[in-house]
Design a protein around this motif. Structure first.
Motif, short mmCIF file in Angstrom:
data_model
loop_
_atom_site.label_atom_id
_atom_site.label_comp_id
_atom_site.label_asym_id
_atom_site.label_seq_id
_atom_site.Cartn_x
_atom_site.Cartn_y
_atom_site.Cartn_z
N ASN A 162 -7.45 61.17 -13.23
CA ASN A 162 -7.11 62.08 -14.47
C ASN A 162 -6.10 63.19 -14.56
O ASN A 162 -6.47 64.13 -14.70
N ASN A 163 -6.58 63.39 -13.00
CA ASN A 163 -6.65 65.24 -12.28
C ASN A 163 -7.91 65.69 -13.41
O ASN A 163 -7.22 67.73 -13.78
N GLN A 164 -8.69 65.34 -13.73
CA GLN A 164 -10.04 66.38 -14.02
C GLN A 164 -11.02 66.43 -12.94
O GLN A 164 -11.35 65.46 -11.77
N LEU A 165 -12.45 67.44 -12.77
CA LEU A 165 -12.76 67.50 -12.69
C LEU A 165 -14.27 66.65 -12.56
O LEU A 165 -14.27 66.29 -13.38
N ASN A 166 -14.68 65.77 -11.42
CA ASN A 166 -15.73 65.21 -11.22
C ASN A 166 -16.91 65.16 -9.93
O ASN A 166 -16.42 65.35 -9.34
N PHE A 167 -18.29 65.71 -10.51
CA PHE A 167 -19.11 65.88 -9.60
C PHE A 167 -19.94 65.09 -9.62
O PHE A 167 -21.28 65.02 -9.48
N ASN A 168 -19.88 63.55 -10.47
CA ASN A 168 -20.70 62.61 -9.93
C ASN A 168 -21.54 62.76 -8.74
O ASN A 168 -22.74 62.04 -8.26
N LYS A 169 -20.20 62.46 -7.59
CA LYS A 169 -21.06 63.18 -6.29
C LYS A 169 -20.03 64.54 -5.51
O LYS A 169 -19.20 65.32 -5.79
N ALA A 170 -21.81 64.78 -5.47
CA ALA A 170 -21.17 66.22 -4.44
C ALA A 170 -21.85 66.57 -2.97
O ALA A 170 -23.06 65.79 -3.36
N THR A 171 -20.67 67.47 -2.26
CA THR A 171 -21.71 67.87 -1.18
C THR A 171 -21.94 69.48 -1.02
O THR A 171 -21.29 69.75 -1.50
N TYR A 172 -23.16 69.81 -0.39
CA TYR A 172 -23.26 71.24 -0.76
C TYR A 172 -23.10 71.66 0.74
O TYR A 172 -23.75 71.09 2.17
N ALA A 206 1.55 76.03 -21.99
CA ALA A 206 0.53 75.59 -21.39
C ALA A 206 -1.17 75.12 -22.50
O ALA A 206 -2.29 74.64 -22.29
N ASP A 207 -1.17 76.11 -23.63
CA ASP A 207 -1.97 76.25 -24.91
C ASP A 207 -1.80 74.09 -25.29
O ASP A 207 -2.19 73.29 -25.96
N THR A 208 -0.20 74.22 -25.51
CA THR A 208 -0.42 72.72 -26.34
C THR A 208 -0.57 71.81 -25.13
O THR A 208 -1.11 70.82 -25.62
N LEU A 209 -0.11 71.66 -23.86
CA LEU A 209 -0.73 70.42 -23.02
C LEU A 209 -2.20 70.08 -22.83
O LEU A 209 -2.95 69.47 -23.30
N SER A 210 -2.85 71.40 -23.01
CA SER A 210 -4.23 71.43 -22.80
C SER A 210 -4.61 71.61 -24.21
O SER A 210 -5.81 70.32 -23.99
N SER A 211 -4.08 71.43 -25.26
CA SER A 211 -4.36 70.78 -26.68
C SER A 211 -4.46 68.96 -26.27
O SER A 211 -6.03 68.64 -26.96
N ILE A 212 -4.21 68.35 -25.74
CA ILE A 212 -4.14 67.07 -25.34
C ILE A 212 -4.59 66.91 -24.19
O ILE A 212 -5.31 65.62 -24.95
N ASP A 213 -5.14 67.39 -23.71
CA ASP A 213 -6.29 67.34 -22.46
C ASP A 213 -7.21 67.51 -23.19
O ASP A 213 -8.31 66.31 -22.66
N ASP A 214 -7.36 68.88 -24.33
CA ASP A 214 -9.06 68.00 -24.81
C ASP A 214 -9.32 66.66 -26.05
O ASP A 214 -10.26 65.99 -26.00
N LEU A 215 -8.15 66.14 -25.59
CA LEU A 215 -8.13 64.98 -26.68
C LEU A 215 -8.24 63.90 -25.70
O LEU A 215 -9.01 63.13 -26.39
N ILE A 216 -8.10 64.22 -24.69
CA ILE A 216 -7.96 62.57 -23.55
C ILE A 216 -9.46 62.91 -22.82
O ILE A 216 -9.80 61.47 -23.28
N ASN A 217 -10.01 64.31 -23.08
CA ASN A 217 -11.27 63.83 -22.58
C ASN A 217 -11.96 63.92 -23.33
O ASN A 217 -12.66 63.09 -23.30
N SER A 218 -11.77 63.70 -24.79
CA SER A 218 -12.91 63.87 -25.53
C SER A 218 -12.61 61.98 -25.85
O SER A 218 -13.45 61.01 -26.26
N GLN A 219 -11.25 61.72 -25.72
CA GLN A 219 -11.37 60.60 -25.79
C GLN A 219 -12.61 59.35 -25.07
O GLN A 219 -12.91 58.51 -24.73
N SER A 220 -11.88 60.04 -23.82
CA SER A 220 -12.57 59.67 -22.28
C SER A 220 -13.83 59.58 -22.44
O SER A 220 -14.83 58.38 -22.18
#
Length: 423
Positions: free
Chosen positions: A262-272, A382-396
């Motif tokens: 979903n083009n979101q950050l995911n750090f469940n697995k990270a390399t250092y 940007a604000d309009t689509l960011s608000s949709i992203d917030d809803l998507i993240n909340s639903q996820s």
């Protein structure tokens, strides 16, 4: 009464508390079973038919890509299953998955069909709750394979028919809630997809189909490089396995695997990597507001907007950082995800064993931006689509919470079988 080492669940509906221990049986004792086969591709008999051909990756789906003809079924080793049959994926990426067939269809050899007079729904939930144990105990070989004999040897615990039905109804109702919330999530994603298409001009046009009424005028064509700074990891500043460190001993080195579907950050697995390597390349240290783009590898073109990083972060050689200079940061990310740039990415990528985008080619991408000098339209989009992203993240997150709740119920409503009582 002490229930330790007894075949009783941790949680039990009140009306069944005095029913005693569950009965243990192997799947092979209560089910008849069979697996299918794959028709010959040279005969092309499984295109255009009317019998769905179910492969292991499709056991949870209501439709398939491939269809057998009546003649194809007759002339192949594929076998028919009925809606409601219990299916187990024997091998492949989803080995150990279990499902209740949602359609009548033919199965391949990677699926075992189980039939019995018992509640398939109850057994489905039992096996779903034990999947991790089944995989760790029974998966054979490098490909992660099960066999029909292994599946039939798996012990299942049975209460009375009435208790089976109660447990199955409880868990199935939760599945329905999860399915309903998942459908809402898909609708939100489709809504965002539509907005993303219509708030930007389509091919050959200079104004978007949907536009906020306060904005007028044609969008203007510019090269992406005139609005941003592009930075990647310089070759001689690369790192080796000797530079990889444990968490807490260095910085995160961002990779394509840290960008989810979903083009979101995911750090469940990270390399250092070591702090020395991190500070060696200040130009690729990530900050909130940057866009990161995958430039090489199988996921080229994938992008993510950087915000709320869990710690100091840099990038690996597969990525480039797009730093906004004369463009709204979130609007830049949305542009990169939009079809116009994604099409140019696919047209520009250099093929071969490892597809690659050059930084120079990225800078030459042609884009359309609103005419307003103060970037007000960029900001509004940007604000309009960011608000949709917030809803998507909340639903996820809501769905993940429900899944965790179900996982807890699965652990509590079924007793541990003898083999997993200590682990």
């Amino acid at each position: 009464m002490n229930n330790e080492n007894k075949l009783v669940p941790k949680f039990r509906f009140k009306e069944f508390e005095g029913n005693g221990e569950w009965e243990e049986k192997a799947l092979g004792e209560v089910f008849t079973s069979f697996s299918g086969g794959t028709p010959s591709t040279t005969q092309k008999i499984y295109y255009g038919g009317n019998i769905p051909f179910i492969r292991s990756a499709e056991i949870n789906k209501t439709s398939t890509e491939l269809f057998l003809t009546e003649l194809g079924l007759k002339n192949s080793s594929a076998k028919m299953v009925s809606k409601g049959d219990l299916l187990v994926a024997l091998y492949g990426a989803n080995s150990g998955d279990v499902a209740i067939s949602k359609i009548d269809g033919a199965i391949n050899q990677a699926i075992l069909c189980l039939k019995s007079e018992f509640s398939n729904t109850f057994i489905y939930h039992f096996l779903s709750g034990k999947k991790d144990w089944i995989v760790s105990k029974y998966i054979q070989g490098g490909q992660g394979n099960l066999s029909g004999e292994i599946v039939k040897s798996i012990s299942v615990l049975f209460p009375t028919t009435q208790e089976q039905q109660k447990i199955a109804a409880c868990l199935s109702s939760l599945d329905e809630v999860i399915a309903g919330e998942s459908q809402k999530l898909e609708l939100l994603k489709e809504h965002k997809k539509g907005l993303l298409q219509n708030l930007f001009p389509q091919d050959g046009e200079t104004v978007p189909k949907l536009r906020f009424k306060e904005f007028v005028g044609n969008w203007k064509n510019v090269q992406l490089g005139s609005l941003i700074e592009i930075k990647g990891r310089i070759g001689y500043r690369g790192y080796t396995t000797n530079d990889i460190v444990e968490k807490g001993q260095g910085a995160i080195t961002f990779s394509p695997s840290n960008i989810d579907d979903n083009n979101q950050l995911n750090f469940n697995k990270a390399t250092y990597i070591s702090w020395d390597k991190y500070f060696e390349s200040p130009e690729i240290m990530l900050q909130d507001g940057y866009t990161v783009l995958v430039k090489t590898g199988s996921s080229f073109g994938k992008a993510v907007f950087i915000k709320n990083l869990p710690g100091k972060t840099t990038i690996n050689p597969q990525l480039v950082v797009l730093k906004p200079i004369n463009i709204n940061p979130k609007f830049l990310f949305l542009l990169v995800c939009n079809s116009a740039i994604q099409r140019q990415i696919k047209e520009t990528v250099v093929g071969g064993a490892i597809p690659t985008l050059s930084q120079e080619s990225i800078s030459r991408f042609e884009i359309l931006i609103p005419p307003d000098k103060n970037k007000k339209e960029q900001e509004k989009i940007a604000d309009t689509l960011s608000s949709i992203d917030d809803l998507i993240n909340s639903q996820s997150q809501k769905i993940e919470t429900l899944k965790l709740h179900k996982k807890g119920l699965l652990q509590g409503l079924f007793p541990p079988v003898k083999e997993d009582s200590n682990g």
